[in-house]
Design a protein around this motif. Sequence first.
Motif, short mmCIF file in Angstrom:
data_model
loop_
_atom_site.label_atom_id
_atom_site.label_comp_id
_atom_site.label_asym_id
_atom_site.label_seq_id
_atom_site.Cartn_x
_atom_site.Cartn_y
_atom_site.Cartn_z
N GLN A 65 30.46 42.56 -53.20
CA GLN A 65 31.76 42.59 -54.22
C GLN A 65 32.50 41.13 -54.24
N MET A 66 32.19 40.29 -53.18
CA MET A 66 32.60 39.03 -53.44
C MET A 66 31.84 38.07 -54.32
N ILE A 67 30.43 38.54 -54.02
CA ILE A 67 29.39 37.62 -54.75
C ILE A 67 29.58 37.94 -56.25
N THR A 68 29.86 39.19 -56.51
CA THR A 68 29.97 39.63 -57.90
C THR A 68 31.37 39.07 -58.53
N ALA A 69 32.11 38.95 -58.01
CA ALA A 69 33.36 38.39 -58.47
C ALA A 69 33.44 36.79 -58.71
N TYR A 70 32.87 36.30 -57.72
CA TYR A 70 32.62 34.72 -57.83
C TYR A 70 31.62 34.23 -58.80
N SER A 71 30.71 35.01 -58.96
CA SER A 71 29.62 34.69 -59.89
C SER A 71 29.74 34.75 -61.43
N ARG A 72 30.64 35.90 -61.49
CA ARG A 72 31.01 36.49 -62.92
C ARG A 72 29.81 36.87 -63.75
N GLY A 73 28.68 37.40 -63.05
CA GLY A 73 27.73 37.81 -63.54
C GLY A 73 26.53 37.12 -64.05
N VAL A 74 26.58 35.78 -63.49
CA VAL A 74 25.65 34.82 -63.86
C VAL A 74 24.29 34.91 -63.06
N PRO A 75 23.49 35.24 -63.32
CA PRO A 75 22.09 35.32 -62.54
C PRO A 75 22.08 33.96 -61.49
N ARG A 76 22.15 33.04 -62.42
CA ARG A 76 21.86 31.75 -61.38
C ARG A 76 22.90 31.32 -60.36
N VAL A 77 23.86 31.77 -60.48
CA VAL A 77 25.00 31.64 -59.27
C VAL A 77 25.07 32.74 -58.73
N VAL A 78 24.66 33.81 -58.73
CA VAL A 78 24.34 34.96 -57.80
C VAL A 78 23.17 34.45 -56.77
N ASN A 79 21.98 33.90 -57.39
CA ASN A 79 20.78 33.44 -56.72
C ASN A 79 21.30 32.28 -55.68
N ILE A 80 22.28 31.28 -56.05
CA ILE A 80 22.44 30.26 -55.10
C ILE A 80 23.35 30.63 -54.12
N LEU A 81 24.31 31.79 -54.28
CA LEU A 81 25.00 32.42 -53.60
C LEU A 81 24.61 32.95 -52.33
N CYS A 82 23.43 33.84 -52.85
CA CYS A 82 22.90 34.71 -52.00
C CYS A 82 21.88 33.90 -51.04
N ASP A 83 21.26 32.74 -51.68
CA ASP A 83 20.47 31.97 -50.88
C ASP A 83 21.07 31.36 -49.85
N HIS A 84 22.26 30.76 -50.11
CA HIS A 84 22.91 30.20 -49.13
C HIS A 84 23.43 31.07 -48.00
N CYS A 85 23.84 32.28 -48.36
CA CYS A 85 24.20 33.32 -47.38
C CYS A 85 23.30 33.49 -46.50
N LEU A 86 22.04 33.73 -46.94
CA LEU A 86 20.91 34.18 -45.99
C LEU A 86 20.48 32.92 -45.18
N LEU A 87 20.66 31.61 -45.83
CA LEU A 87 20.41 30.60 -44.89
C LEU A 87 21.49 30.71 -43.82
N ALA A 88 22.80 30.91 -44.00
CA ALA A 88 23.63 30.76 -43.13
C ALA A 88 23.59 31.92 -42.14
N GLY A 89 22.96 33.10 -42.34
CA GLY A 89 22.88 34.15 -41.81
C GLY A 89 21.70 33.94 -40.63
N TYR A 90 20.61 33.39 -41.18
CA TYR A 90 19.68 32.90 -40.41
C TYR A 90 20.12 31.87 -39.28
N ALA A 91 20.94 30.99 -39.80
CA ALA A 91 21.28 29.88 -38.73
C ALA A 91 22.24 30.57 -37.43
#
Length: 254
Positions: free
Chosen positions: A221-247
């Motif tokens: 829900q937070m990613i959806t709200a912040y990205s405003r439905g733009v796929p490239r922004v969704v990808n950047i957010l999710c990629d950063h989240c997964l990196l932080a999750g791994y760390a």
Amino acid sequence: MYRRFYGFSKRPFGLTPDPSFLYLTPGHRDALAQLTYGVQEKKGFILLTGEVGTGKTTLLRALLSRLQKDTAVAYVVNSTLSFDELLEYLLEDLGVPNAGRRRAQRLMALYRFLIEQHRAGSNNLLILDEAQNLDLETLEQIRLLSNFETTSEKLVQIVLAGQPELKRRLALPELRQLRQRIALRCRIDPMTPEETQGYIADRLRIAGGGNPRLFSPDAVQMITAYSRGVPRVVNILCDHCLLAGYANEIRQID
């Protein structure tokens, strides 16, 4: 880095336009259908517009994967070229040899190639990505390429793809002849919240992750709200989240 930790076979949220990750919203499906129809039925000019990051290039890559193998394609991504430079790029991409150095020689070489393709029953496609950056003179010269035709069909199909500024540029009085030649117009809009949620889930599935709820409902829900439905922004957010999750060794992104 995080692929093994989360069990992915490949990165789910890369920024390259990979058609294998294409998520077809109703808008994307309609645009792809129009592009495919326009090229196969030799409609001449086709216009594709969409905001930055909405997936235009990915859609064009998907179009190329659907075309018959005998379609000759020139894909121009540098929209700052002059027309003569663009013509040189086009001939090189199509594999036309000994085209000459003058514009007239290159145009004749292109025409001969298109005629040979037509006689062999093949099609020709020119894609101009980021076309909103093309100057008026270059756009007018591109229009003249559509004069290469037989009595019944166009010899080259031209896709103009770009941001919404491209539509405003085509609305200028100087380009009214080009505007009248556009046979099909398609547009990609940002995804709805429901489509964004489906987009995230689909990319996780394609990447082979074992946990379909890797992102908690609140995180999505937070990613959806912040990205405003733009796929490239969704990808950047999710990629950063997964990196932080791994760390931080977090198995679910909350």
